[in-house]
Scaffold this active site. Structure first.
Site, PDB file in Angstrom:
ATOM      1  N   LYS A  17      -6.704   5.542 -20.032  1.00  0.00           N
ATOM      2  CA  LYS A  17      -6.930   5.971 -21.401  1.00  0.00           C
ATOM      3  C   LYS A  17      -5.676   5.712 -22.244  1.00  0.00           C
ATOM      4  CE  LYS A  17     -10.786   7.096 -19.493  1.00  0.00           C
ATOM      5  NZ  LYS A  17     -11.104   8.409 -18.955  1.00  0.00           N
ATOM      6  N   ARG A  56       0.840  -1.221   0.000  1.00  0.00           N
ATOM      7  CA  ARG A  56       0.000   0.000   0.000  1.00  0.00           C
ATOM      8  C   ARG A  56       0.864   1.255   0.000  1.00  0.00           C
ATOM      9  NH1 ARG A  56      -2.022   2.034   4.414  1.00  0.00           N
ATOM     10  NH2 ARG A  56      -2.421   0.018   5.371  1.00  0.00           N
ATOM     11  N   TYR A  95     -14.312  15.994 -17.149  1.00  0.00           N
ATOM     12  CA  TYR A  95     -14.777  14.616 -17.180  1.00  0.00           C
ATOM     13  C   TYR A  95     -15.963  14.515 -16.193  1.00  0.00           C
ATOM     14  CZ  TYR A  95     -14.877   9.683 -16.097  1.00  0.00           C
ATOM     15  OH  TYR A  95     -15.296   8.406 -15.878  1.00  0.00           O
ATOM     16  N   ASP A 144      -5.345  18.268 -15.652  1.00  0.00           N
ATOM     17  CA  ASP A 144      -5.674  16.909 -16.097  1.00  0.00           C
ATOM     18  C   ASP A 144      -5.149  16.778 -17.522  1.00  0.00           C
ATOM     19  OD1 ASP A 144      -6.880  14.617 -17.179  1.00  0.00           O
ATOM     20  OD2 ASP A 144      -8.641  14.792 -15.886  1.00  0.00           O
TER      21      ASP A 144
HETATM   22  C1  LIG Z   1     -11.655   8.886 -17.689  1.00  0.00           C
HETATM   23  C2  LIG Z   1     -11.210  10.205 -17.208  1.00  0.00           C
HETATM   24  C3  LIG Z   1     -11.022  10.449 -15.842  1.00  0.00           C
HETATM   25  C4  LIG Z   1     -11.333   9.416 -14.774  1.00  0.00           C
HETATM   26  O1  LIG Z   1     -10.433   8.373 -14.795  1.00  0.00           O
HETATM   27  P1  LIG Z   1     -10.758   6.840 -14.329  1.00  0.00           P
HETATM   28  O2  LIG Z   1      -9.501   6.143 -14.672  1.00  0.00           O
HETATM   29  O3  LIG Z   1     -11.947   6.401 -15.139  1.00  0.00           O
HETATM   30  O4  LIG Z   1     -11.065   6.884 -12.887  1.00  0.00           O
HETATM   31  C5  LIG Z   1     -10.536  11.689 -15.472  1.00  0.00           C
HETATM   32  N1  LIG Z   1     -10.273  12.652 -16.380  1.00  0.00           N
HETATM   33  C6  LIG Z   1     -10.463  12.457 -17.703  1.00  0.00           C
HETATM   34  C7  LIG Z   1     -10.157  13.553 -18.671  1.00  0.00           C
HETATM   35  C8  LIG Z   1     -10.942  11.236 -18.165  1.00  0.00           C
HETATM   36  O5  LIG Z   1     -11.141  11.055 -19.475  1.00  0.00           O
END
Ligand SMILES: *Cc1c(COP(=O)(O)O)cnc(C)c1O
Length: 398
Positions: free
Chosen positions: A212, A62, A115, A187
């Site tokens: 992604k 962890r 998101y 992000d």
């Molecule tokens: C998918 C996504 C998230 C969230 O991520 P997870 O891996 O699904 O928890 C956050 N920001 C963006 C821009 C995303 O496309």
């Protein structure tokens, strides 16, 4: 460890060769999946020293795991940050960063196209813990300046934003954050470090849904944070340790494997997306297309300034609204009707009723997500096959 000059090497070389080469314990060129929850100490003093921070070493997965460490080194390197920390999902990474920067009574100043999960965290969940978020139109920079107050502890932006591909000027935003001595969080999921490096533009912290493009194959959910070493150490020691949103060794390994082909995949995603965006732009059944690489994108100049490529996500509004959009999504054969993005497979979805259904109808309208708004995550298939698929599906739309 590395025999090449990493400072001189280009991005795709770095993706393949990593930040330091082979596994330090065994020489394995693929970092092993250290599937172990706990790690033996050499003796009692060794254990006590690690706990006291006087010696480096692994204790418990962890807190850290060698496969995870290899990933974190690599990601910090590619984002050109000092250090990185992996999480079990993008949302774990984002919520952990906010919790590390805000206490009850504080607020976050955020851009308003996010998101859907982030928007829900900001508008519904965090306020229950006394943390409020002001979502503003981030394309108008004065909005940041105007809305900062004495309790604002960070600025949060997503650029290009999912799903409208709205851009925010990172360098200008960073200046405002610096002036007010608060961190700027970006992000960077859609562009990845291959197409955009926010830390070089003045941002303090980068977050990713590694689910992604970084993973890239639609087989892993994971998140990443990159920033200064001191901050990452605190994030690990306080938030990750106490809230426990860790990545598994297997998922860390899958991301390491994904990273090796990141540059190659991003080039192909972009090449395909550019061609499809142009095709849609001229299609009579399409009202408007949003893709930062198109000269018709309202922020194309900013895209050229702060990005080195335009990514693989395209959004467009189909004529005929929701019904036409549904017909299109039910008629494609090569595109898969599914949420997520950044996979080698091409995906299609309807943000208003799917990924962004956490937005109220009024909020959807105010950020430009209409009933006929469709998002494509263009994969790495042959672009002619993808165009043919969209073409045949659009023909079926009345
Ligand atoms: C998918 C996504 C998230 C969230 O991520 P997870 O891996 O699904 O928890 C956050 N920001 C963006 C821009 C995303 O496309």
């Amino acid at each position: 460890m590395s025999r090449i000059d990493l400072k001189k090497a280009h991005f795709s070389t770095l993706c393949v060769h990593g930040s330091g080469g082979v596994d330090p314990a065994t020489g394995a060129i693929s970092t092993p999946i250290y599937q172990s929850s706990t790690f033996a100490f050499k003796n009692a003093k060794h254990g006590a020293d690690i706990f006291a921070g006087e010696q480096e070493g692994y204790v418990y997965s962890r807190i850290g795991n060698p496969t995870q460490t290899a990933l974190e080194k690599e990601v910090a390197f590619l984002e050109q940050g000092e250090a990185s920390l992996a999480f079990g999902s993008g949302m774990a990474a984002i919520s952990s960063v906010i919790l590390s920067l805000c206490k009850s009574g504080n607020n976050v100043l955020s851009s308003n196209v996010l998101y859907g999960g982030t928007h829900n965290l900001f508008m519904i969940t965090l306020p229950q813990y006394g943390i409020t978020v002001k979502e503003i139109d981030g394309t108008i920079l004065e909005n940041f300046e105007k809305n900062i107050d004495e309790n604002t502890t960070c600025i949060y932006i997503e650029t290009p934003a999912n799903p409208t591909l709205t851009l925010i000027d990172i360098a200008e935003c960073a200046k405002i954050a610096k002036k007010h001595k608060i961190p700027l969080v970006v992000d960077n999921t859609l562009p990845t470090p291959y197409h955009q490096r926010p830390l070089n533009l003045g941002a303090d912290i980068v977050v990713h849904s590694a689910t992604k493009y970084i993973g890239g194959h639609g087989d892993t959910v994971a998140g990443l944070v990159v920033g200064k070493r001191e901050y990452i150490d605190r994030l690990r020691g306080e938030i990750l340790r106490d809230f426990g949103g860790i990545i598994s060794p297997l998922n860390a390994w899958l991301l390491l494997r994904g990273l090796k082909t990141l540059a190659l995949r991003m080039d192909k995603h972009e090449e395909n997306a550019m061609e499809i965006a142009k095709f849609l732009n001229f299609h009579p059944k399409v009202k408007q297309v949003w893709y930062p690489g198109l000269t018709t994108h309202p922020q194309h100049e900013l895209a050229k300034k702060q990005m080195t490529g335009f990514g693989g996500v395209i959004s467009f509004e189909i004529k005929g609204g929701r019904k036409a959009g549904e017909k299109l999504m039910n008629s494609v054969k090569l595109f898969t009707l599914a949420v997520s993005l950044g996979d080698v497979d091409s995906l299609i979805e309807h943000p208003g009723s799917m990924t962004h259904s956490t937005y109220s109808p009024e909020d959807l309208e105010s950020v430009g997500i209409s009933e006929g708004f469709v998002r494509l995550a263009v994969g790495i298939e042959d672009r002619n096959d993808l165009k043919d698929d969209l073409s045949q599906a659009l023909k079926k739309v009345q």
